[in-house]
Design an enzyme around this catalytic site. Structure first.
Site, mmCIF file in Angstrom:
data_model
loop_
_atom_site.group_PDB
_atom_site.id
_atom_site.type_symbol
_atom_site.label_atom_id
_atom_site.label_comp_id
_atom_site.label_asym_id
_atom_site.label_seq_id
_atom_site.Cartn_x
_atom_site.Cartn_y
_atom_site.Cartn_z
ATOM 1 N N GLY A 165 1.030 -1.432 -0.307
ATOM 2 C CA GLY A 165 -0.381 0.317 0.209
ATOM 3 C C GLY A 165 0.877 1.219 0.005
ATOM 4 N N GLU A 200 -3.505 2.998 -13.001
ATOM 5 C CA GLU A 200 -4.038 2.125 -13.460
ATOM 6 C C GLU A 200 -5.740 2.351 -13.029
ATOM 7 O OE1 GLU A 200 -2.174 -2.065 -12.455
ATOM 8 O OE2 GLU A 200 -3.347 -1.299 -10.808
ATOM 9 N N LEU A 203 -11.259 0.279 -9.235
ATOM 10 C CA LEU A 203 -12.113 -0.364 -9.207
ATOM 11 C C LEU A 203 -13.122 0.163 -8.697
ATOM 12 C CD1 LEU A 203 -11.207 -3.987 -11.102
ATOM 13 C CD2 LEU A 203 -11.357 -1.720 -12.239
ATOM 14 N N HIS A 208 -10.640 -9.140 -3.783
ATOM 15 C CA HIS A 208 -8.646 -9.096 -3.701
ATOM 16 C C HIS A 208 -8.693 -10.675 -3.723
ATOM 17 C CE1 HIS A 208 -4.386 -7.852 -3.082
ATOM 18 N NE2 HIS A 208 -4.946 -9.535 -3.128
ATOM 19 N N HIS A 235 -4.703 -1.310 2.497
ATOM 20 C CA HIS A 235 -4.129 -2.372 1.426
ATOM 21 C C HIS A 235 -3.591 -3.385 2.146
ATOM 22 C CE1 HIS A 235 -4.958 0.377 -1.567
ATOM 23 N NE2 HIS A 235 -4.211 1.709 -0.863
ATOM 24 N N LYS A 237 -3.566 -6.707 4.498
ATOM 25 C CA LYS A 237 -5.003 -7.974 4.628
ATOM 26 C C LYS A 237 -4.556 -8.185 5.716
ATOM 27 C CE LYS A 237 -2.799 -9.366 -0.028
ATOM 28 N NZ LYS A 237 -2.010 -11.338 -0.190
ATOM 29 N N GLU A 287 -1.127 -7.687 -9.053
ATOM 30 C CA GLU A 287 1.142 -7.910 -9.335
ATOM 31 C C GLU A 287 1.121 -9.366 -8.717
ATOM 32 O OE1 GLU A 287 2.780 -6.155 -5.677
ATOM 33 O OE2 GLU A 287 0.865 -7.036 -4.441
ATOM 34 N N ARG A 291 7.348 -15.737 -3.529
ATOM 35 C CA ARG A 291 7.088 -16.129 -2.060
ATOM 36 C C ARG A 291 6.723 -16.819 -1.404
ATOM 37 N NH1 ARG A 291 4.345 -12.644 0.987
ATOM 38 N NH2 ARG A 291 4.310 -10.361 -0.158
ATOM 39 N N ARG A 337 -5.433 -12.739 11.114
ATOM 40 C CA ARG A 337 -3.861 -11.950 11.420
ATOM 41 C C ARG A 337 -3.751 -11.557 12.880
ATOM 42 N NH1 ARG A 337 -0.572 -10.239 5.950
ATOM 43 N NH2 ARG A 337 -1.883 -11.252 4.676
#
Length: 446
Positions: A165, A200, A203, A208, A235, A237, A287, A291, A337
């Site tokens: 973000g 870009e 939207l 996501h 941005h 999560k 993107e 990883r 998380r």
């Protein structure tokens, strides 16, 4: 197979990698800063090396010190985890130059996908649908205005080397564009040392959706389904689930096959995640992360595949141990998380954990590197654990998550557990009716 793996990371992911190595009979080396001397991954490793003072630039991001640790201990491979140097192409190159295996993709793929413009161009060539936007970096406000007017407002300005973000701003109208462009460039320069940005189409209410991919570098590649990561703040999560409540089997198979075919074409090696915005039945590439993702346990729970073990096997030269037709999806999984933060202001809350009681029972998994008495340092990311639950279906999964959260007790610091207790009782969440803007709107109202 490797004899000894150095884990160039800390916290729960370092411990996660360590466990996979143990199951493969591989010795482990933990590196740590002085602030992490008492960390669990240091205590459980076969060997440990202090590589510097608390700032990451002096320790976990210090390539010469990591290389010295490899040479001192005789490590023949390095697993970077996520964050830090996990997507640093030069780090991968330096290791290979010293005959040490980087457990991850090739430096070429890291470099290509690490530059957002080059990644987007590569995705187009591979047949992956992309968000409409500028063909490259925008050099001036006049150029940005021309592109934005052609696409139509609102537009999103993004750092080419960005992530998390940072260096990302929305311009809702022509009047907003100048300040949004300047702010994005300034943030990008400060965060990444590179003020290059591109534009870009923004939207309005997308989900996501990310697709987990895996390749062996020999032309074999598969997808392991999707994860819905739409519940975000700035941005970042905070909750992920699979399968997505927004996708049906046809859409899942369609986009999964597109990305798996792309990975076969470029002979991608290791774990990767191709991220999309999804709106009105269409996917738009944003993107690729070259990883392991923080949220990889969600995929492990519904597929039964240990992604870290497979990373190590593939990096050692082996073929993928499964084909696309071998992969089946079972039930539903959700990850929360758990951060050491105030659940309303999100202010970090470092300090000593005076009581730690993680939940248990069928279908409950906690990935964490902390323990009772552990002191959380103020120098790093505030993630202290991940609560992952699995059930036969989404409803069972949500009920199990409620139960697990009610059992999870952490005293001495503030955590985001109260926020999750609140969120999973909101009708939009229980019904799966949320997009990437939902959480910030909810927090703004509450």
């Amino acid at each position: 197979m490797f004899d000894k793996v150095l884990i160039a990371n800390r916290g729960e992911i370092a411990l996660r990698i360590q466990r996979a190595c143990k199951e493969l009979g591989i010795a482990t080396v933990a590196v740590h800063s002085t602030a992490d001397a008492d960390a669990m991954h240091v205590r459980l490793a076969d060997e440990s090396v202090c590589i510097g003072s608390p700032p990451a630039s002096d320790s976990y991001l210090n390539i010469p010190r990591l290389l010295a640790a490899c040479e001192i201990t005789g490590a023949d491979a390095v697993h970077p985890g996520y964050g830090f140097l996990s997507e640093n192409a030069r780090f991968a190159e330096i290791l290979e130059e010293h005959s040490i295996t980087f457990i991850g993709p090739t430096s070429e793929h890291i470099r290509i996908m690490g530059d957002k413009i080059q990644a987007k161009e590569t995705a187009k060539k591979l047949g992956i649908p992309v968000v409409p936007g500028s063909d490259g970096a925008v050099r001036s406000e006049a150029q940005a205005m021309k592109i934005a007017k052609e696409m139509g407002f609102p537009v999103l300005i993004k750092a080419t080397a960005g992530g998390g973000g940072r260096g990302m701003k929305v311009a809702h109208s022509a009047a907003d564009l100048g300040i949004a462009l300047a702010t994005a460039k300034s943030e990008a320069k400060a965060a990444f040392g590179n003020d290059s940005v591109y534009i870009e189409k923004y939207l309005q209410k997308p989900r996501h959706i990310e697709i987990q991919v895996f390749g062996d570098g020999k032309g074999n590649a598969v997808h392991l389904g999707e994860r819905d990561c739409s519940l975000q703040r700035r941005h970042q999560k905070i909750l992920e689930e699979s399968p997505s409540p927004a996708l049906n089997a046809e859409a899942r198979e369609r986009i999964g096959n597109v990305v798996a075919n792309a990975m076969r074409e470029i002979k991608y090696r290791g774990a990767g995640t191709v991220e999309f915005l999804y709106e009105d039945g269409e996917f738009y590439f944003i993107e690729m992360n070259t990883r392991l993702q923080v949220e990889h346990p969600v995929t492990e729970q519904i597929t039964g595949i240990d992604l870290v073990l497979e990373q190590i096997r593939v990096a050692s030269g082996g073929h993928l141990s499964f084909k696309q037709e071998d992969i089946t999806f079972s039930g539903h999984a959700i990850e929360c998380r758990i951060n050491a933060e105030n659940p309303r202001t999100f202010r970090p809350s470092p300090g000593q954990i005076t009581y730690w009681h993680p939940p248990g029972g069928l279908g409950v998994r906690v990935d964490s590197g902390v323990y009772q008495g552990y002191r959380i340092p103020p120098f790093y990311d505030s993630l202290i654990g991940k609560l992952i639950v699995h059930g036969k279906n989404r409803n069972e999964c949500l009920m199990r998550l409620r139960r697990a959260l009610s059992e999870f007790v952490i005293d001495g610091i503030e955590t985001t557990i109260p926020l999750f207790n609140e969120l999973i009782r909101q009708p939009d969440i229980t019904n799966g009716l949320y997009d990437i803007h939902w959480l910030e709107k909810y927090l703004g109202k509450s």
